[in-house]
Design an enzyme around this catalytic site. Sequence first.
Site, mmCIF file in Angstrom:
data_model
loop_
_atom_site.group_PDB
_atom_site.id
_atom_site.type_symbol
_atom_site.label_atom_id
_atom_site.label_comp_id
_atom_site.label_asym_id
_atom_site.label_seq_id
_atom_site.Cartn_x
_atom_site.Cartn_y
_atom_site.Cartn_z
ATOM 1 N N CYS A 1 -19.086 -12.479 -19.753
ATOM 2 C CA CYS A 1 -20.371 -12.546 -20.448
ATOM 3 C C CYS A 1 -20.346 -13.646 -21.518
ATOM 4 C CB CYS A 1 -20.667 -11.191 -21.074
ATOM 5 S SG CYS A 1 -22.389 -10.921 -21.486
ATOM 6 N N CYS B 1 -23.212 -7.088 -18.982
ATOM 7 C CA CYS B 1 -21.977 -7.283 -18.219
ATOM 8 C C CYS B 1 -20.900 -6.327 -18.711
ATOM 9 C CB CYS B 1 -21.446 -8.696 -18.413
ATOM 10 S SG CYS B 1 -22.370 -9.955 -17.570
ATOM 11 N N GLY C 1 0.794 -1.227 0.000
ATOM 12 C CA GLY C 1 0.000 0.000 0.000
ATOM 13 C C GLY C 1 0.821 1.269 0.000
ATOM 14 N N CYS D 1 -27.955 -9.363 -16.509
ATOM 15 C CA CYS D 1 -27.370 -8.981 -17.792
ATOM 16 C C CYS D 1 -28.311 -9.361 -18.938
ATOM 17 C CB CYS D 1 -26.025 -9.688 -17.966
ATOM 18 S SG CYS D 1 -25.339 -9.519 -19.633
ATOM 19 N N CYS E 1 -26.347 -12.346 -21.135
ATOM 20 C CA CYS E 1 -26.025 -13.675 -20.604
ATOM 21 C C CYS E 1 -26.886 -14.055 -19.404
ATOM 22 C CB CYS E 1 -24.548 -13.756 -20.234
ATOM 23 S SG CYS E 1 -24.111 -12.814 -18.763
#
Lengths: 256, 291
Positions: B283, B277, B43, B252, B255
């Site tokens: 997808c 998606c 970080g 979606c 899909c």
Amino acid sequence: MTPILSVQGLRKDYGNGQGCFDIDFELFAGEVLCIVGESGSGKSTLLATLAGKLAADDGSVVFRDKNERAHELTRLAEAERRRLARSEWGYVTQHARDGLRMNVSAGANVSERLMALGERHYGRLRAAAADWLEKVEIGADRLDDKPCAFSGGMQQRLQIARNLVTRPRLVFMDEPTGGLDVSVQARFLDLTRRLVHDNRIAVIMVTHDLGVARLLAQRTLVMQGGRVVEAGLTDQILDDPQHPYTQLLVSSILQA
Amino acid sequence: MTEPFSPPSANLDDRWRYNFGFLDENTKRMLRRALLKAVAVPGYQVPFGSREMPLPYGWGTGGIQLTAAVIGHEDVLKVIDQGADDTTNAVNIRRFFARVAGVATTTVTRDATLIQTRHRIPETPLAEGQIMVFQVPEPEPLRTLEASEVETRKLHAHQEYGLMHVKLYEDIARYGHIATSYDYPVMVNRRYLASPSPIPKFDNPKLHRSPALMLFGAGREKRLYAIPPYTEVESLAFEDHPFEAQHWSQACALCGSSDSYLDEIIADDAGVRQFVCSDTDHCRQQREAAQ
């Protein structure tokens, strides 16, 4: 009684004769001390040195925290100094822009120090912010307004709320009434006097106005050319000034 | 290893080529040193000497440099832009590395060993051994509140992160909830506050204890940082306003997936909208599995 701040032989030398030299004084809990003097007399330098914003060249400054632990400020590590600055001290600047975050709301300004100390509950933060806005006579309906929408007097009062919310032991104020007109000044001083008295907060206030010292301070230091030329009870200095410069200052305010 | 520099000659087979991965070996070494430090201190923003790349700042120069520094002959590269493999930026960066490193490329998350991304973490769970490279526009999460770099570095050094909550406070005060929906600040390994780059906060939970190595590069700001595998990553929040990812009421349109991040698309001139998606690879896999 032990002082919360004892200053001995403090010196900050800019090298051209400017700065502050041989400063000695003590400050007790709940006491208001005013530092008066003309522009360039070193009073703001002294305040910044005490608050650790400038490094002292010589001397000692001992601060006692809430747990009566003594800290030598001139030799303090930065991490520790910053911890003290956010838990034990406050700093009110002359220009609200320097002391506030102008791009976030009043509520966020007030609660920032609480968040810095680890408060992570939004409801409690907001309640504390609303409470303190009321205390400095700003309506709680202004909680979500940004400080730029506030008047000069309100901005200074917001600074007070932002600093006092964590109930510090010591608040530094650098000409907080500098940009305010007389009636707004009076209201601000009245409020400040009440809040520091109620919360037993010690204040070191820099001002060029002896009138401010008369209203607020138990004790006053008069500075000229970087040195303290007279120190004592405010009433005593006003009634019986000893140093020619103090006499000049006093005569100028009494005539006004 | 360095491939020897061959001067141009009349022989076409002996033409001058770029060094493997475009960057010269010294630059790659500099980057790898910075990356090792970044992995060692999760970080923490490590400064590095960002190079001029053959695309403008803001288009992923940081990500490209990190990819160039870690890519090897055996790597299989996938590049995502806004979740899609077929957008301009993704296609160009993928082709760039196919040309300058000669590595295999793919659009299938599972097959990739190295994934450079902008805005998304793939829906397919990442695995051990995979490396994600994020393109970061602004590595400093505190920047909008504190303009001074000197000051923000001190805030990191002293772990003074109350300021970040000021931003979240403002969100709740103004919108009633934490409205920050992307670039949602995280605490890495309980020590450093970091920007997860502009991924939606939907993807934030995928950072937590991910088996993959996450590398973040900001070319313009000349900073890189890392989240090593299995590192604790916590999204900031208030006790009474906990972290919450986005939800959609529909699935979606292509899909039927109901657990992926959806983009709103205008489908025709009449303004018909559909949600699909954002992860095109996910997808496609869902649709193939359904057939």
